[in-house]
Design a protein around this motif. Structure first.
Motif, PDB file in Angstrom:
ATOM      1  N   UNK A  87       0.841  -1.191   0.000  1.00 51.97           N
ATOM      2  CA  UNK A  87       0.000   0.000   0.000  1.00 51.97           C
ATOM      3  C   UNK A  87       0.879   1.245   0.000  1.00 51.97           C
ATOM      4  N   UNK A  88       0.402   2.280  -0.657  1.00 58.34           N
ATOM      5  CA  UNK A  88       1.131   3.557  -0.657  1.00 58.34           C
ATOM      6  C   UNK A  88       1.222   4.120   0.762  1.00 58.34           C
ATOM      7  N   UNK A  89       0.301   3.692   1.637  1.00 62.42           N
ATOM      8  CA  UNK A  89       0.283   4.184   3.018  1.00 62.42           C
ATOM      9  C   UNK A  89       1.236   3.421   3.936  1.00 62.42           C
ATOM     10  N   UNK A  90       1.774   2.299   3.485  1.00 59.48           N
ATOM     11  CA  UNK A  90       2.681   1.501   4.315  1.00 59.48           C
ATOM     12  C   UNK A  90       3.983   2.258   4.520  1.00 59.48           C
ATOM     13  N   UNK A  91       4.548   2.106   5.692  1.00 58.21           N
ATOM     14  CA  UNK A  91       5.807   2.789   6.016  1.00 58.21           C
ATOM     15  C   UNK A  91       6.979   2.105   5.316  1.00 58.21           C
ATOM     16  N   UNK A  92       8.058   2.832   5.194  1.00 59.89           N
ATOM     17  CA  UNK A  92       9.270   2.273   4.601  1.00 59.89           C
ATOM     18  C   UNK A  92       9.756   1.103   5.458  1.00 59.89           C
ATOM     19  N   UNK A  93       9.598   1.204   6.783  1.00 55.34           N
ATOM     20  CA  UNK A  93      10.027   0.123   7.663  1.00 55.34           C
ATOM     21  C   UNK A  93       9.237  -1.163   7.372  1.00 55.34           C
ATOM     22  N   UNK A  94       7.936  -1.047   7.127  1.00 53.83           N
ATOM     23  CA  UNK A  94       7.130  -2.222   6.804  1.00 53.83           C
ATOM     24  C   UNK A  94       7.601  -2.858   5.501  1.00 53.83           C
ATOM     25  N   UNK A  95       7.928  -2.028   4.522  1.00 50.48           N
ATOM     26  CA  UNK A  95       8.391  -2.533   3.230  1.00 50.48           C
ATOM     27  C   UNK A  95       9.753  -3.223   3.381  1.00 50.48           C
ATOM     28  N   UNK A  96      10.644  -2.626   4.144  1.00 49.21           N
ATOM     29  CA  UNK A  96      11.969  -3.203   4.340  1.00 49.21           C
ATOM     30  C   UNK A  96      11.865  -4.515   5.125  1.00 49.21           C
ATOM     31  N   UNK A  97      10.922  -4.602   6.068  1.00 51.20           N
ATOM     32  CA  UNK A  97      10.728  -5.854   6.811  1.00 51.20           C
ATOM     33  C   UNK A  97      10.352  -6.996   5.870  1.00 51.20           C
ATOM     34  N   UNK A  98       9.494  -6.705   4.888  1.00 49.85           N
ATOM     35  CA  UNK A  98       9.125  -7.742   3.921  1.00 49.85           C
ATOM     36  C   UNK A  98      10.337  -8.157   3.097  1.00 49.85           C
ATOM     37  N   UNK A  99      11.100  -7.197   2.625  1.00 51.12           N
ATOM     38  CA  UNK A  99      12.295  -7.508   1.835  1.00 51.12           C
ATOM     39  C   UNK A  99      13.252  -8.359   2.665  1.00 51.12           C
ATOM     40  N   UNK A 100      13.394  -7.996   3.929  1.00 52.05           N
ATOM     41  CA  UNK A 100      14.270  -8.756   4.820  1.00 52.05           C
ATOM     42  C   UNK A 100      13.817 -10.217   4.889  1.00 52.05           C
ATOM     43  N   UNK A 101      12.508 -10.440   5.007  1.00 52.23           N
ATOM     44  CA  UNK A 101      11.979 -11.808   5.077  1.00 52.23           C
ATOM     45  C   UNK A 101      12.258 -12.572   3.782  1.00 52.23           C
ATOM     46  N   UNK A 102      12.232 -11.880   2.651  1.00 52.55           N
ATOM     47  CA  UNK A 102      12.529 -12.522   1.367  1.00 52.55           C
ATOM     48  C   UNK A 102      13.989 -12.991   1.351  1.00 52.55           C
ATOM     49  N   UNK A 103      14.887 -12.169   1.859  1.00 54.08           N
ATOM     50  CA  UNK A 103      16.308 -12.510   1.876  1.00 54.08           C
ATOM     51  C   UNK A 103      16.629 -13.546   2.950  1.00 54.08           C
ATOM     52  N   UNK A 104      15.940 -13.493   4.080  1.00 56.28           N
ATOM     53  CA  UNK A 104      16.200 -14.390   5.203  1.00 56.28           C
ATOM     54  C   UNK A 104      15.459 -15.702   4.997  1.00 56.28           C
ATOM     55  N   UNK A 105      15.900 -16.476   4.012  1.00 54.33           N
ATOM     56  CA  UNK A 105      15.170 -17.687   3.608  1.00 54.33           C
ATOM     57  C   UNK A 105      15.162 -18.762   4.685  1.00 54.33           C
TER      58      UNK A 105
END
Length: 175
Positions: A87-105
């Protein structure tokens, strides 16, 4: 909310809104529910990996196998919560947390040089050699003050990517 074929009540909509931190409007939640029901072909109340892969944009994503680990078996509330990061309303921290989960397999709370290298391999395919990927990643780690032996925690990820201007937004069409 019962089965996927049942209708959403006002209470259900408000409950889902709270679950996703009010990042979607009520209209968007109704639209997402309609899409969820389309994907949940067997009306089981959750979406399987095969059903996610029926979405061409998802199936073609080079990270789809990593994302499948995160989305397989999601019920509607969790489906909306997952999508709320986009969502455009999601914080940058929320977005980075998702990316982190993608990398942290391996879900150990840390991302290694090799974890990132694997994602880079998925993203770049045959456009880069392993040697080129390693050179680029070694330089990125060095520029950020890390070595190849470093492990990045979520906090490190937020520091590195938090102000990057990262764009991860999907518009939810509403009728």
């Amino acid at each position: 909310m019962g089965t996927a074929s049942s209708m959403l009540t006002q209470y259900d909509i408000e409950e889902v809104q709270q679950h996703c931190h009010n990042l979607f409007s009520q209209q968007e939640i109704v639209s997402l529910y309609q899409r969820f029901c389309q994907l949940d072909r067997n009306a089981k109340g959750f979406i399987s990996a095969d059903e996610f892969l029926s979405v061409p944009e998802f199936a073609m994503n080079p990270l789809s196998q990593r994302l499948l680990k995160m989305v397989d078996g999601l019920n509607f509330k969790d489906f909306v919560a997952f999508l709320s990061v986009f969502s455009a309303k999601a914080s940058m921290q929320q977005k980075v947390q998702l990316i982190f989960k993608v990398y942290d397999s391996d879900c150990n709370g840390k991302v290694s040089f090799n974890d990132i290298l694997e994602v880079l391999r998925d993203l770049s395919g045959s456009f880069m050699s392993d040697e080129q990927r390693e050179q680029v990643l070694t330089q990125v780690f060095k520029d950020a003050g890390y070595t190849r032996d470093s492990y990045l925690t979520l906090g490190d990820f937020i520091k590195v990517f938090g102000n990057s201007g990262l764009k991860m937004e999907v518009e939810v069409p509403v009728d």
